[in-house]
Write a protein that holds these residues in place. Structure first.
Motif, PDB file in Angstrom:
ATOM      1  N   SER A  93       0.860  -1.170   0.000  1.00  0.00           N
ATOM      2  CA  SER A  93       0.000   0.000   0.000  1.00  0.00           C
ATOM      3  C   SER A  93       0.898   1.222   0.000  1.00  0.00           C
ATOM      4  O   SER A  93       2.076   1.131   0.354  1.00  0.00           O
ATOM      5  CB  SER A  93      -0.886  -0.019   1.237  1.00  0.00           C
ATOM      6  OG  SER A  93      -1.671   1.123   1.373  1.00  0.00           O
ATOM      7  N   THR A  94       0.356   2.356  -0.376  1.00  0.00           N
ATOM      8  CA  THR A  94       1.116   3.597  -0.302  1.00  0.00           C
ATOM      9  C   THR A  94       0.928   4.241   1.067  1.00  0.00           C
ATOM     10  O   THR A  94      -0.019   3.939   1.795  1.00  0.00           O
ATOM     11  CB  THR A  94       0.672   4.587  -1.387  1.00  0.00           C
ATOM     12  OG1 THR A  94      -0.705   4.916  -1.171  1.00  0.00           O
ATOM     13  CG2 THR A  94       0.836   3.992  -2.772  1.00  0.00           C
ATOM     14  N   TYR A  95       1.852   5.140   1.407  1.00  0.00           N
ATOM     15  CA  TYR A  95       1.790   5.897   2.662  1.00  0.00           C
ATOM     16  C   TYR A  95       2.043   7.358   2.327  1.00  0.00           C
ATOM     17  O   TYR A  95       3.180   7.753   2.077  1.00  0.00           O
ATOM     18  CB  TYR A  95       2.832   5.388   3.663  1.00  0.00           C
ATOM     19  CG  TYR A  95       2.571   3.970   4.126  1.00  0.00           C
ATOM     20  CD1 TYR A  95       1.930   3.722   5.341  1.00  0.00           C
ATOM     21  CD2 TYR A  95       2.945   2.887   3.348  1.00  0.00           C
ATOM     22  CE1 TYR A  95       1.681   2.426   5.767  1.00  0.00           C
ATOM     23  CE2 TYR A  95       2.700   1.586   3.759  1.00  0.00           C
ATOM     24  CZ  TYR A  95       2.075   1.366   4.976  1.00  0.00           C
ATOM     25  OH  TYR A  95       1.820   0.079   5.385  1.00  0.00           O
ATOM     26  N   ASN A  96       0.995   8.151   2.322  1.00  0.00           N
ATOM     27  CA  ASN A  96       1.095   9.549   1.901  1.00  0.00           C
ATOM     28  C   ASN A  96       0.449  10.425   2.978  1.00  0.00           C
ATOM     29  O   ASN A  96      -0.765  10.400   3.158  1.00  0.00           O
ATOM     30  CB  ASN A  96       0.384   9.745   0.559  1.00  0.00           C
ATOM     31  CG  ASN A  96       0.538  11.145   0.001  1.00  0.00           C
ATOM     32  OD1 ASN A  96       0.920  12.072   0.710  1.00  0.00           O
ATOM     33  ND2 ASN A  96       0.233  11.316  -1.272  1.00  0.00           N
ATOM     34  N   ASN A  97       1.285  11.180   3.702  1.00  0.00           N
ATOM     35  CA  ASN A  97       0.740  12.053   4.750  1.00  0.00           C
ATOM     36  C   ASN A  97       0.686  13.513   4.309  1.00  0.00           C
ATOM     37  O   ASN A  97       0.468  14.409   5.127  1.00  0.00           O
ATOM     38  CB  ASN A  97       1.538  11.923   6.046  1.00  0.00           C
ATOM     39  CG  ASN A  97       3.015  12.254   5.861  1.00  0.00           C
ATOM     40  OD1 ASN A  97       3.422  12.767   4.816  1.00  0.00           O
ATOM     41  ND2 ASN A  97       3.818  11.964   6.862  1.00  0.00           N
ATOM     42  N   ARG A  98       0.857  13.745   3.015  1.00  0.00           N
ATOM     43  CA  ARG A  98       0.812  15.115   2.482  1.00  0.00           C
ATOM     44  C   ARG A  98      -0.524  15.406   1.795  1.00  0.00           C
ATOM     45  O   ARG A  98      -1.101  16.461   1.979  1.00  0.00           O
ATOM     46  CB  ARG A  98       1.963  15.339   1.495  1.00  0.00           C
ATOM     47  CG  ARG A  98       3.343  15.132   2.104  1.00  0.00           C
ATOM     48  CD  ARG A  98       4.430  15.249   1.063  1.00  0.00           C
ATOM     49  NE  ARG A  98       4.215  14.378  -0.091  1.00  0.00           N
ATOM     50  CZ  ARG A  98       4.534  13.092  -0.113  1.00  0.00           C
ATOM     51  NH1 ARG A  98       5.069  12.524   0.965  1.00  0.00           N
ATOM     52  NH2 ARG A  98       4.311  12.356  -1.188  1.00  0.00           N
ATOM     53  N   GLU A  99      -0.991  14.467   0.997  1.00  0.00           N
ATOM     54  CA  GLU A  99      -2.251  14.630   0.268  1.00  0.00           C
ATOM     55  C   GLU A  99      -3.275  13.692   0.885  1.00  0.00           C
ATOM     56  O   GLU A  99      -3.144  12.479   0.771  1.00  0.00           O
ATOM     57  CB  GLU A  99      -2.039  14.325  -1.218  1.00  0.00           C
ATOM     58  CG  GLU A  99      -1.002  15.238  -1.871  1.00  0.00           C
ATOM     59  CD  GLU A  99      -0.501  14.691  -3.202  1.00  0.00           C
ATOM     60  OE1 GLU A  99      -0.765  13.513  -3.476  1.00  0.00           O
ATOM     61  OE2 GLU A  99       0.143  15.440  -3.939  1.00  0.00           O
TER      62      GLU A  99
END
Length: 351
Positions: free
Chosen positions: A246-252
């Motif tokens: 899975s991806t981990y994106n805490n910006r968008e």
């Protein structure tokens, strides 16, 4: 209707805690806005004892993993629905040094429950495992969507679930101090609604750090009985389909599938399993309710004595929920404080 506990959120945290409280004899009620993009409804549901790029034993592994399969087996019987899939996880090594390190670790008794085999040669056809890999046991996945749907049916049959957006403030009390919402009067409120709990006036000081995660379902000429996991995971769904994340994106933190997320997953998948992807059949997005220190958060509001929070399970909710729902149940019913690493009082200084 008077109830002991009104739980906000029928995701994984709310469903499991409601079940624990119900089994303990408490009168519970749930309210849920039926958001199809909640992190629980799109999560892959892995439980994996050896995690991260450095392949380390996950935090509290021995306590957590002793509870996982027995609890979900019990819940399967209660809900008459299968959703637990014990499955080996294969983690290819990236170097001979890593291979040697795990050969040594395999002699350590603390890994007895988790290591099935240490493989020193390429073993899995179609997998990039030039240095061999680590085959794990006491691992697998929980199909969360069928679990939540079965629990929803169970709760609706008992008339203890309302599908409605929750809203209440400090004025929403009757003469006894019970919280009023619709036709429910609750002695206690328990927020189990993920990142939304951090937008409530009660818990807006809790340092939630939401993380966007994307998962693909792909069709490719590859199948494996085991979950393949390095950089990304691939769960075989049968008929040529695999779930990849899975991806981990805490910006968008929007709920839109992204081209960047799709590219990241496909690139990492091609490095792990070179077989090309013929088709992407699904692309899902969820927002994980992570906490800044990457630990769950359990406990009571510092001034509203009958308002509680059970959340912050993040990406490891399937592993964390069975164990910490017991701590939360015991706190709610008996007043036994949760352990300090997860106790909400660690954040009182931020109020």
């Amino acid at each position: 209707m008077d109830v002991d506990f009104l739980l906000i959120g029928q995701g994984l945290a709310g469903s499991i805690l409601a079940y624990r409280l119900h089994c303990a004899g408490a009168k519970v009620y749930l309210v849920d806005d039926a958001n199809p993009n909640s992190s629980s409804k799109v999560a892959a549901g892995l439980y994996n004892p050896i995690t991260g790029r450095k392949m380390v034993k996950t935090w509290l592994a021995d306590a957590l993993f002793a509870n996982i399969e027995p609890f979900y087996e019990e819940l399967e019987r209660a809900l008459n629905q299968r959703f637990l899939y014990p499955t080996g996880i294969y983690r290819p090594f990236v170097s001979y040094e890593e291979q040697n390190e795990w050969i040594a670790k395999s002699a350590d008794t603390q890994y007895d429950h988790y290591i099935d085999k240490v493989l020193s040669n390429p073993t899995f056809p179609g997998v990039n495992d030039s240095y061999g890999g680590l085959l794990l046991k006491s691992s697998g996945y929980v199909a969360i969507k069928p679990l939540l749907q079965a629990f929803k049916t169970w709760a609706l049959d008992r008339e203890i679930l309302m599908l409605r957006r929750f809203s209440v403030d400090t004025r929403s009390r009757d003469h006894r101090g019970y919280w009023k919402f619709a036709h429910i009067c609750a002695r206690n409120l328990v927020f189990c609604n993920g990142v939304a709990a951090g937008t409530s006036p009660f818990f807006d000081w809790v340092p939630f750090t939401p993380v966007k995660g994307e998962i693909l379902t792909v069709r490719q000429d590859f199948c494996a009985r085991e979950i393949i996991n390095r950089g990304v995971f691939r769960i075989d769904m049968g008929e040529g389909l695999g779930k990849v994340g899975s991806t981990y994106n805490n910006r968008e933190l929007d709920l839109n599938p992204s081209l960047a997320g799709k590219k990241e997953l496909l690139d990492k998948l091609s490095q792990l399993i070179p077989a090309g992807v013929q088709e992407i059949t699904d692309h899902q997005v969820g927002i994980r309710p992570a906490i800044r220190d990457r630990r769950p958060v359990l406990g009571q509001h510092p001034s509203e004595k009958n308002v509680y929070l059970f959340g912050g399970l993040g990406a490891k909710g399937v592993s964390l929920a069975p164990f910490f729902s017991l701590q939360m149940r015991d706190f709610l019913i008996s007043g036994k404080e949760p352990q300090k690493e997860v106790n909400i009082n660690r954040f009182f200084k931020y109020i």
